[in-house]
Design an enzyme around this catalytic site. Structure first.
Site, PDB file in Angstrom:
ATOM      1  CD  GLN A   1      -2.459  -1.290   2.738  1.00  0.00           C
ATOM      2  OE1 GLN A   1      -3.366  -0.541   3.093  1.00  0.00           O
ATOM      3  NE2 GLN A   1      -1.925  -2.195   3.541  1.00  0.00           N
TER       4      GLN A   1
ATOM      5  CG  HIS B   1      -2.892   2.389  -2.060  1.00  0.00           C
ATOM      6  ND1 HIS B   1      -2.954   2.246  -0.700  1.00  0.00           N
ATOM      7  CD2 HIS B   1      -3.943   1.686  -2.549  1.00  0.00           C
ATOM      8  CE1 HIS B   1      -3.998   1.489  -0.378  1.00  0.00           C
ATOM      9  NE2 HIS B   1      -4.620   1.142  -1.476  1.00  0.00           N
TER      10      HIS B   1
ATOM     11  CB  CYS C   1      -1.867  16.053 -22.069  1.00  0.00           C
ATOM     12  SG  CYS C   1      -0.322  15.911 -21.141  1.00  0.00           S
TER      13      CYS C   1
ATOM     14  N   GLY D   1       2.774  -4.547   9.072  1.00  0.00           N
ATOM     15  CA  GLY D   1       2.763  -3.100   9.232  1.00  0.00           C
ATOM     16  C   GLY D   1       1.583  -2.392   8.633  1.00  0.00           C
ATOM     17  CB  THR D   2      -1.311  -2.827   6.905  1.00  0.00           C
ATOM     18  OG1 THR D   2      -2.430  -2.042   6.493  1.00  0.00           O
ATOM     19  CG2 THR D   2      -1.694  -4.297   6.990  1.00  0.00           C
ATOM     20  CB  SER D   3      -4.128   0.225  10.678  1.00  0.00           C
ATOM     21  OG  SER D   3      -4.425   0.898   9.448  1.00  0.00           O
TER      22      SER D   3
ATOM     23  CG  ASN E   1       0.627  -3.953  13.613  1.00  0.00           C
ATOM     24  OD1 ASN E   1       0.871  -3.236  14.573  1.00  0.00           O
ATOM     25  ND2 ASN E   1       0.020  -3.518  12.526  1.00  0.00           N
TER      26      ASN E   1
HETATM   27  C1  BV8 Z   1     -11.927   2.956  -3.512  1.00  0.00           C
HETATM   28  C2  BV8 Z   1      -2.057   6.597  -1.391  1.00  0.00           C
HETATM   29  C3  BV8 Z   1     -13.760   2.887  -4.867  1.00  0.00           C
HETATM   30  C4  BV8 Z   1      -1.998   8.063  -1.256  1.00  0.00           C
HETATM   31  C5  BV8 Z   1      -3.821   5.658   0.022  1.00  0.00           C
HETATM   32  C6  BV8 Z   1     -15.095  -0.530   2.347  1.00  0.00           C
HETATM   33  C7  BV8 Z   1     -15.320  -0.268   3.661  1.00  0.00           C
HETATM   34  C8  BV8 Z   1     -15.022   1.026   4.160  1.00  0.00           C
HETATM   35  C9  BV8 Z   1     -14.470   2.035   3.361  1.00  0.00           C
HETATM   36  C10 BV8 Z   1     -14.256   1.746   2.061  1.00  0.00           C
HETATM   37  C11 BV8 Z   1     -14.569   0.491   1.563  1.00  0.00           C
HETATM   38  N1  BV8 Z   1     -14.233   0.516   0.255  1.00  0.00           N
HETATM   39  C12 BV8 Z   1     -13.740   1.732  -0.073  1.00  0.00           C
HETATM   40  C13 BV8 Z   1     -13.753   2.504   1.016  1.00  0.00           C
HETATM   41  C14 BV8 Z   1     -13.274   3.868   1.061  1.00  0.00           C
HETATM   42  C15 BV8 Z   1     -11.767   3.974   1.241  1.00  0.00           C
HETATM   43  C16 BV8 Z   1     -11.356   3.415   2.573  1.00  0.00           C
HETATM   44  O1  BV8 Z   1     -10.917   2.295   2.691  1.00  0.00           O
HETATM   45  N2  BV8 Z   1     -11.492   4.279   3.598  1.00  0.00           N
HETATM   46  C17 BV8 Z   1     -11.028   3.888   4.942  1.00  0.00           C
HETATM   47  C18 BV8 Z   1     -10.289   5.070   5.557  1.00  0.00           C
HETATM   48  C19 BV8 Z   1     -12.167   3.457   5.772  1.00  0.00           C
HETATM   49  N3  BV8 Z   1     -11.051   3.299   0.172  1.00  0.00           N
HETATM   50  C20 BV8 Z   1     -10.827   3.997  -0.956  1.00  0.00           C
HETATM   51  O2  BV8 Z   1     -11.204   5.141  -1.150  1.00  0.00           O
HETATM   52  C21 BV8 Z   1     -10.069   3.270  -2.056  1.00  0.00           C
HETATM   53  N4  BV8 Z   1     -10.711   3.473  -3.309  1.00  0.00           N
HETATM   54  O3  BV8 Z   1     -12.490   2.235  -2.738  1.00  0.00           O
HETATM   55  O4  BV8 Z   1     -12.429   3.341  -4.669  1.00  0.00           O
HETATM   56  C22 BV8 Z   1     -13.951   3.019  -6.222  1.00  0.00           C
HETATM   57  C23 BV8 Z   1     -14.204   1.874  -6.896  1.00  0.00           C
HETATM   58  C24 BV8 Z   1     -14.475   1.991  -8.236  1.00  0.00           C
HETATM   59  C25 BV8 Z   1     -14.476   3.264  -8.825  1.00  0.00           C
HETATM   60  C26 BV8 Z   1     -14.186   4.404  -8.089  1.00  0.00           C
HETATM   61  C27 BV8 Z   1     -13.892   4.290  -6.770  1.00  0.00           C
HETATM   62  C28 BV8 Z   1      -8.652   3.874  -2.247  1.00  0.00           C
HETATM   63  C29 BV8 Z   1      -7.847   3.696  -1.050  1.00  0.00           C
HETATM   64  C30 BV8 Z   1      -6.398   4.171  -1.321  1.00  0.00           C
HETATM   65  C31 BV8 Z   1      -6.161   5.556  -0.783  1.00  0.00           C
HETATM   66  N5  BV8 Z   1      -4.741   5.910  -0.903  1.00  0.00           N
HETATM   67  N6  BV8 Z   1      -2.494   5.978  -0.151  1.00  0.00           N
HETATM   68  C32 BV8 Z   1      -0.898   8.523  -0.336  1.00  0.00           C
HETATM   69  O5  BV8 Z   1      -0.156   7.687   0.193  1.00  0.00           O
HETATM   70  O6  BV8 Z   1      -0.807   9.740  -0.193  1.00  0.00           O
HETATM   71  S1  BV8 Z   1      -4.318   4.843   1.447  1.00  0.00           S
HETATM   72  C33 BV8 Z   1      -3.024   5.059   2.569  1.00  0.00           C
HETATM   73  O7  BV8 Z   1      -3.598   4.879   3.837  1.00  0.00           O
HETATM   74  C34 BV8 Z   1      -1.909   4.045   2.499  1.00  0.00           C
HETATM   75  O8  BV8 Z   1      -1.572   3.694   1.198  1.00  0.00           O
HETATM   76  C35 BV8 Z   1      -2.498   2.879   3.275  1.00  0.00           C
HETATM   77  O9  BV8 Z   1      -3.305   2.116   2.442  1.00  0.00           O
HETATM   78  C36 BV8 Z   1      -3.387   3.559   4.266  1.00  0.00           C
HETATM   79  C37 BV8 Z   1      -2.697   3.646   5.580  1.00  0.00           C
HETATM   80  O10 BV8 Z   1      -2.808   2.395   6.157  1.00  0.00           O
HETATM   81  P1  BV8 Z   1      -1.484   1.663   6.674  1.00  0.00           P
HETATM   82  O11 BV8 Z   1      -0.509   1.580   5.582  1.00  0.00           O
HETATM   83  O12 BV8 Z   1      -1.952   0.418   7.316  1.00  0.00           O
HETATM   84  O13 BV8 Z   1      -0.878   2.676   7.743  1.00  0.00           O
HETATM   85  P2  BV8 Z   1      -1.455   3.039   9.193  1.00  0.00           P
HETATM   86  O14 BV8 Z   1      -0.718   4.251   9.636  1.00  0.00           O
HETATM   87  O15 BV8 Z   1      -2.944   3.060   9.197  1.00  0.00           O
HETATM   88  O16 BV8 Z   1      -1.010   1.783  10.096  1.00  0.00           O
HETATM   89  C38 BV8 Z   1       0.342   1.500  10.291  1.00  0.00           C
HETATM   90  C39 BV8 Z   1       0.369   0.167  11.033  1.00  0.00           C
HETATM   91  O17 BV8 Z   1       1.725  -0.212  11.181  1.00  0.00           O
HETATM   92  C40 BV8 Z   1      -0.235   0.240  12.438  1.00  0.00           C
HETATM   93  O18 BV8 Z   1      -1.058  -0.881  12.637  1.00  0.00           O
HETATM   94  C41 BV8 Z   1       0.987   0.190  13.357  1.00  0.00           C
HETATM   95  O19 BV8 Z   1       0.710  -0.481  14.565  1.00  0.00           O
HETATM   96  C42 BV8 Z   1       1.960  -0.599  12.517  1.00  0.00           C
HETATM   97  N7  BV8 Z   1       3.381  -0.338  12.776  1.00  0.00           N
HETATM   98  C43 BV8 Z   1       3.954   0.813  13.220  1.00  0.00           C
HETATM   99  N8  BV8 Z   1       5.315   0.654  13.288  1.00  0.00           N
HETATM  100  C44 BV8 Z   1       5.584  -0.618  12.866  1.00  0.00           C
HETATM  101  C45 BV8 Z   1       4.352  -1.248  12.520  1.00  0.00           C
HETATM  102  N9  BV8 Z   1       4.284  -2.512  12.060  1.00  0.00           N
HETATM  103  C46 BV8 Z   1       5.465  -3.197  11.931  1.00  0.00           C
HETATM  104  N10 BV8 Z   1       6.691  -2.640  12.212  1.00  0.00           N
HETATM  105  C47 BV8 Z   1       6.785  -1.380  12.690  1.00  0.00           C
HETATM  106  N11 BV8 Z   1       7.991  -0.864  12.969  1.00  0.00           N
HETATM  107 ZN    ZN Z   2      -0.104  17.741 -19.841  1.00  0.00          ZN
END
Ligand code: BV8
Ligand code: ZN
Length: 249
Positions: free
Chosen positions: A111, A129, A140, A197-199, A223
């Site tokens: 991701q 992503h 364009c 490493g994903t929530s 995690n």
């Molecule tokens: C879509 C790119 C539809 C940009 C990103 C179903 C149910 C509910 C909601 C939805 C659903 N379907 C769709 C949705 C809506 C939405 C969604 O999921 N919302 C959430 C918030 C509820 N999804 C979308 O909008 C997706 N698109 O569904 O389109 C569609 C279909 C057809 C036509 C048109 C539209 C698109 C989702 C992608 C968005 N873009 N990133 C950028 O980066 O700027 S998402 C972005 O956030 C990341 O890429 C990643 O995916 C997410 C963050 O999550 P994590 O990576 O898990 O990070 P987080 O901080 O949350 O957690 C970190 C974890 O690591 C923690 O657990 C922590 O404890 C742990 N950790 C910390 N340190 C360590 C560790 N683990 C191991 N080692 C360590 N050292």
């Molecule tokens: Zn252009």
């Protein structure tokens, strides 16, 4: 049966006998490289939540603000180095390919948009992503690699004069179909899936773990914190990626 304690033997044995391995990573695997996660401390930028900035609506409202955020993140990622977690996954891929030849597959589904898996030497990486080093023209449609840090012009513009946007997938946007189909294929055929490493809150990416589990894969979640996937996991290893993953080698 979920094993809370840190017994890697069973998991190591499965990883070194499986031919079909899938890995799903999130921001946590890059945390030890100094890249802020989305929901952890430091994930917020100027008190904007990522969901506020990573949307087409936010970009339409204020493209300069969104680009300042991506410029900030690009600056951090440029300084970052792959950590032992990234390196262990690249090594595990090599070991699996050597052991199984083309009778096996090791698919790393991420991701993350930071490109640290590739910099660590991982070959088969599916970026669900997008990539923070790509820009796409809103006029364009031209897509190009832009590694300028800091960006000279904010917001940057294409040669055609239209606004450039980051080559990432924003909330409400669909994932790249090729990568998504391959990710479903790999998850649906995996014998073991590592979720690192994903929530597991963002969909459809998080759904790949359930897909793999439903198809009979062994599921290991790595995690330091609890995740919604733990109850479905065969192993829920409470630890950080840079310490746990090297122990799989
Ligand atoms: C879509 C790119 C539809 C940009 C990103 C179903 C149910 C509910 C909601 C939805 C659903 N379907 C769709 C949705 C809506 C939405 C969604 O999921 N919302 C959430 C918030 C509820 N999804 C979308 O909008 C997706 N698109 O569904 O389109 C569609 C279909 C057809 C036509 C048109 C539209 C698109 C989702 C992608 C968005 N873009 N990133 C950028 O980066 O700027 S998402 C972005 O956030 C990341 O890429 C990643 O995916 C997410 C963050 O999550 P994590 O990576 O898990 O990070 P987080 O901080 O949350 O957690 C970190 C974890 O690591 C923690 O657990 C922590 O404890 C742990 N950790 C910390 N340190 C360590 C560790 N683990 C191991 N080692 C360590 N050292
Ligand atoms: Zn252009």
């Amino acid at each position: 049966m979920t094993q809370a304690f840190f017994d890697m033997t069973g998991l190591r044995q499965v990883v070194h006998t499986a031919n079909l391995i899938a890995v799903l990573t999130g921001a946590g695997i890059s945390a030890e490289s100094g890249v802020p996660t989305f929901r952890g401390t430091g994930g917020l930028w100027r008190n904007y939540s990522p969901e506020d900035l990573a949307t087409p609506e936010a970009f339409a409202r204020n493209p300069r603000l969104v680009w300042e955020w991506y410029d900030w993140r690009r600056g951090i990622i440029r300084q970052a180095q792959p950590n032992p977690g990234h390196l262990a996954l690249a090594a595990l891929e090599r070991l699996t390919v050597e052991r199984c030849g083309n009778g096996g597959s090791f698919t790393l589904i991420t991701q993350n948009v930071d490109g640290l898996h590739e910099r660590a030497g991982s070959q088969s990486v599916l970026k669900l992503h997008g990539d923070i080093w790509l820009v796409r023209c809103t006029g364009c449609g031209a897509v190009e690699r832009n590694e300028e840090v800091p960006l000279r012009e904010l917001p940057p513009r294409c040669g055609c004069g239209a606004l450039l946007r980051p080559g990432v997938v924003w909330f409400g946007e669909s994932l790249p179909s090729g990568e998504w189909e391959q990710a479903c294929e790999a998850s649906g055929h995996a014998q073991v899936m590592l979720v690192v490493g994903t929530s597991a809150l963002v969909y459809p990416a998080a759904g790949l773990a359930q897909l793999a589990r439903a198809a009979g894969a062994k599921l290991a979640v790595i995690n330091p914190d609890e995740t919604p996937l733990d109850s479905a996991a065969d192993w829920a290893v409470r630890g950080i990626a840079g310490e746990v993953l090297p122990q799989l080698l």
